[in-house]
Design a protein around this motif. Sequence first.
Motif, short mmCIF file in Angstrom:
data_model
loop_
_atom_site.label_atom_id
_atom_site.label_comp_id
_atom_site.label_asym_id
_atom_site.label_seq_id
_atom_site.Cartn_x
_atom_site.Cartn_y
_atom_site.Cartn_z
N ARG A 22 0.84 -1.20 0.00
CA ARG A 22 0.00 0.00 0.00
C ARG A 22 0.87 1.25 0.00
O ARG A 22 0.67 2.17 0.77
CB ARG A 22 -0.94 -0.03 1.19
CG ARG A 22 -1.77 -1.29 1.15
CD ARG A 22 -2.79 -1.33 2.20
NE ARG A 22 -3.84 -0.35 1.96
CZ ARG A 22 -4.80 -0.10 2.82
NH1 ARG A 22 -4.83 -0.70 3.97
NH2 ARG A 22 -5.73 0.79 2.54
N LEU A 44 7.27 2.50 -2.30
CA LEU A 44 7.54 3.84 -2.85
C LEU A 44 7.90 4.81 -1.73
O LEU A 44 8.82 5.63 -1.88
CB LEU A 44 6.31 4.36 -3.58
CG LEU A 44 6.05 3.80 -4.97
CD1 LEU A 44 4.87 4.48 -5.61
CD2 LEU A 44 7.26 3.94 -5.86
N HIS A 45 7.21 4.70 -0.60
CA HIS A 45 7.49 5.58 0.55
C HIS A 45 8.95 5.45 0.96
O HIS A 45 9.61 6.44 1.24
CB HIS A 45 6.60 5.20 1.73
CG HIS A 45 5.35 6.00 1.78
ND1 HIS A 45 4.92 6.65 2.89
CD2 HIS A 45 4.45 6.28 0.82
CE1 HIS A 45 3.79 7.28 2.63
NE2 HIS A 45 3.48 7.06 1.38
N ILE A 81 11.13 7.27 -1.62
CA ILE A 81 10.92 8.73 -1.62
C ILE A 81 11.54 9.34 -0.36
O ILE A 81 12.08 10.43 -0.39
CB ILE A 81 9.43 9.07 -1.74
CG1 ILE A 81 8.94 8.68 -3.14
CG2 ILE A 81 9.16 10.56 -1.51
CD1 ILE A 81 7.46 8.71 -3.33
N ARG A 82 11.48 8.58 0.75
CA ARG A 82 12.04 9.07 2.00
C ARG A 82 13.55 9.32 1.88
O ARG A 82 14.11 10.13 2.59
CB ARG A 82 11.77 8.05 3.11
CG ARG A 82 11.30 8.69 4.38
CD ARG A 82 10.91 7.65 5.39
NE ARG A 82 9.52 7.28 5.25
CZ ARG A 82 9.05 6.07 5.49
NH1 ARG A 82 9.85 5.10 5.84
NH2 ARG A 82 7.77 5.82 5.37
N ALA A 120 15.05 10.68 -0.58
CA ALA A 120 15.36 11.91 -1.35
C ALA A 120 15.70 13.06 -0.42
O ALA A 120 15.07 13.22 0.63
CB ALA A 120 14.15 12.28 -2.21
N PHE A 177 12.51 16.58 -2.50
CA PHE A 177 11.49 15.71 -1.92
C PHE A 177 10.18 15.75 -2.72
O PHE A 177 9.69 14.72 -3.18
CB PHE A 177 11.27 16.12 -0.46
CG PHE A 177 10.10 15.47 0.20
CD1 PHE A 177 10.00 14.08 0.23
CD2 PHE A 177 9.11 16.21 0.81
CE1 PHE A 177 8.93 13.47 0.86
CE2 PHE A 177 8.04 15.61 1.43
CZ PHE A 177 7.95 14.24 1.46
N GLU A 178 9.64 16.97 -2.91
CA GLU A 178 8.37 17.10 -3.64
C GLU A 178 8.55 16.64 -5.09
O GLU A 178 7.69 15.98 -5.65
CB GLU A 178 7.90 18.55 -3.62
CG GLU A 178 7.05 18.86 -2.40
CD GLU A 178 6.38 20.20 -2.52
OE1 GLU A 178 7.06 21.20 -2.24
OE2 GLU A 178 5.20 20.26 -2.89
N HIS A 205 8.63 12.85 -5.33
CA HIS A 205 7.29 12.28 -5.21
C HIS A 205 6.51 12.46 -6.52
O HIS A 205 5.88 11.51 -7.01
CB HIS A 205 6.55 12.93 -4.05
CG HIS A 205 5.27 12.24 -3.70
ND1 HIS A 205 4.12 12.46 -4.40
CD2 HIS A 205 4.98 11.31 -2.76
CE1 HIS A 205 3.15 11.71 -3.89
NE2 HIS A 205 3.65 10.99 -2.89
N GLU A 212 5.16 9.49 -8.92
CA GLU A 212 3.72 9.40 -9.18
C GLU A 212 3.42 9.48 -10.68
O GLU A 212 2.59 8.73 -11.19
CB GLU A 212 2.98 10.54 -8.46
CG GLU A 212 2.85 10.32 -6.97
CD GLU A 212 1.98 9.13 -6.61
OE1 GLU A 212 1.11 8.76 -7.41
OE2 GLU A 212 2.20 8.55 -5.54
#
Lengths: 376, 187
Positions: free
Chosen positions: A189, A193-194, A197-198, A200, A205-206, A209, A213
Motif C-alpha cells: 500500500r 515507494l514511501h 521517496i524518504r 530523497a 522531496f516534492e 514524489h 507518481e
Amino acid sequence: MAITAARLEQEKSRKTRRVWFHIISATLWLLLAIGLFYGLRPLLLPILMGAFLGYVCKPLVRFGGSSIKKRARSIGLLLVLGLSFYWVGKTIKESWPNDQQKLVFRERLRTRCHERYESWMGLDHHGHGNFLHKIFGRDLDPVMKRVYVVLKTGPTSEDVQTPQAVDMMYAFTIWIMLPITFLFVLFDRGQILHFFIRLAPNRYFELAHSLVENVDEALGRYIRGTMLEGLLVGITLAIGFFICGIDPKVAILIGSIGGLTNAIPFVGTLIACLIGVIYALVADSIHPLIPFINIDNLALAVVCVVVVTHLLDNAIYQPMIVGHAAKIHPLVVMVGVMGGSMMFGFAGLIFAVPTIMVVKVVVETLYSGLKAYRII
Amino acid sequence: MTAAKPEAAPVSQEKRAALRILWGQLRGQNRNEWEHNKVKFLKRIPFFENLSRRQMQEVAKIVYEREYEENEFIFEIGQPGAALFIVQQGEVSVEIPNPDDESTQLAVVSKLSFVGELALLDESPRSASARALTKTKVLALFRKDLDRLSETNPDITSSIYRALATIIGNRLKATNELIERRLKIAA
C-alpha cells in the motif's frame, strides 16, 4: 563573536563529514547492489515477472477497497481472473501438439501446400502451368521446394531432453519467488515507494514524489491499457476463428498468441494471420457458423477475421482503452522488442516496452520537474 | 454460621496494562510506535478532527515525516505545489521574497499548524515560500496520495476536503472583512 565563529566552524566540519558519509555509504550500497545483482541473477526474472504481474493487477485491489467486505470482493475478482487464466493456459497446453502430432501436422501441411500450389498455378503432370505459373513460377518454384524440405525435416531426438529431478527442484526454488513477489507487490500500500521517496534530500522531496507518481501513472496506464487491448484482440480473434469453423481449442490458442503479440505493432497481427492461415491450409474438417465458409475459402475467412480485428482494434479498442496514455512510436517499440530479445532473451522481450516507457516518462517528467523547481 | 466469602482479587493496574498491550498486539496495533505517535499527533489537527481512529491510521500511512534544518526552505514561491505540510515541531516562516534579496514575512506557523494547503486542490504554483526558522519537523501529505486514498476510502477524503473548504472559506471571509475595513478607512 568567538562562539559564533566556533559554531560556524563546527557546522562546516559537520557538513564535510556528512558529505563524506553520504559518498561512502552510497558507494557501499552500489557495490552491494551490483554484488547482489550478479549473485542473484537467476532470481531476477521471476522477481521481475512477479512484480510486473502484481503491478498490473494492483487496480483490482484498489477497486476492492479497504474494508473486509470490499477486500473479499477484490480477492474474489483476483480468483476469477486467476482461474480464467489457468483455464486458458490449460486449453493452450492441451491444444499444443506433441511430437507425433507435430510430425503429422507438418506432413499434412506439406501435402496441402503442394496441392494448393498446384491448383493455383494449374500445374499438370509435365510441370506446365497457367499464366500465373508463367509469370511467377521461376521465382516461386525454388521457394516452394525449400518450404517442402523445411517441413520434411523435424527436430532430432537429441533436442528433446527429459528434465532431471534436481533441475526441477532448482527451478521450483527459483520460480517460487514469482508468486511471493506478486503477492507482496499486489498488497503493497505504497510502503515500497514511501521507502525510496524518504531517501530523497529535502530539496528534491516534492519533485521525487511527483516524478514517481507521474511515472507510475503513465506506466500503469500504458501497460494495463496495452494488456487489456491485447486481451480484447485475443478474444475477438478467438471468436472470429470459432465463427469461421476452427476448432474452439485451436481458436483460443491462435487468439491467445495474437493477443500476446499484439503489443508489437504490425508484427502481432501478422503472426496471428500467419498461424491462422497455416491452420486453415491444413484443416481437415471445419464447422462454420456462417454457411458460405468452407474448407477451400477458410484461409480467406481467417484473413478477413484478422483484418476486421485489426480495424476494430484501431477504431474502438485503442481509443477507448489506451486513449490518453503516453504513446511510443511503433518503430521504437519494434526496435526495442527486437533489441531487448537479442540482448536479454525472454526477459528482454517482456520488459523492453515497459523499460522504454519508464525511460521516456522519467526523462520527460524529470526535465519539466527540474525546470519547474528551478533546479536547472 | 456462614463462612466469609473470599473477596475477589482486584485486577491490578499492571495486569490491565499488560492485557491492553496484548489485545493491542493481537489487533495489530502498537506494532509501530512511530505510526502510533503519528496518529496521536494527527488527531490534534483540525483537518482530521472528524476522522475515526481507523480512518486516522489510513491517513498516517500516507504521510511523510521530514526534518528541515534552520533556514532551510520547505518550498519556494513559484514551485508547483504537490503537498500540504503540517508542522510537528519547530517554526516555519511564510514569506514572499522581495527584489532587494529581503523577504516580507506573512506569517509564522508553529506546531499543529499547516502550510501549503492549496496544493491539495491543484498543481498551481506556490504563492509564497516556507522556510524553517528553527530545526523543524513536518508531516507532508501529498495530493496524489489523497487522490489514491479517495479510490479506496472516499469517506476519509471527503471529510478532509470538507475541512479544507471550511478553512479556506473562513480565510476568504477574513480577507473580505480586511478589505472592507481598508476601503472604509480609505473612504
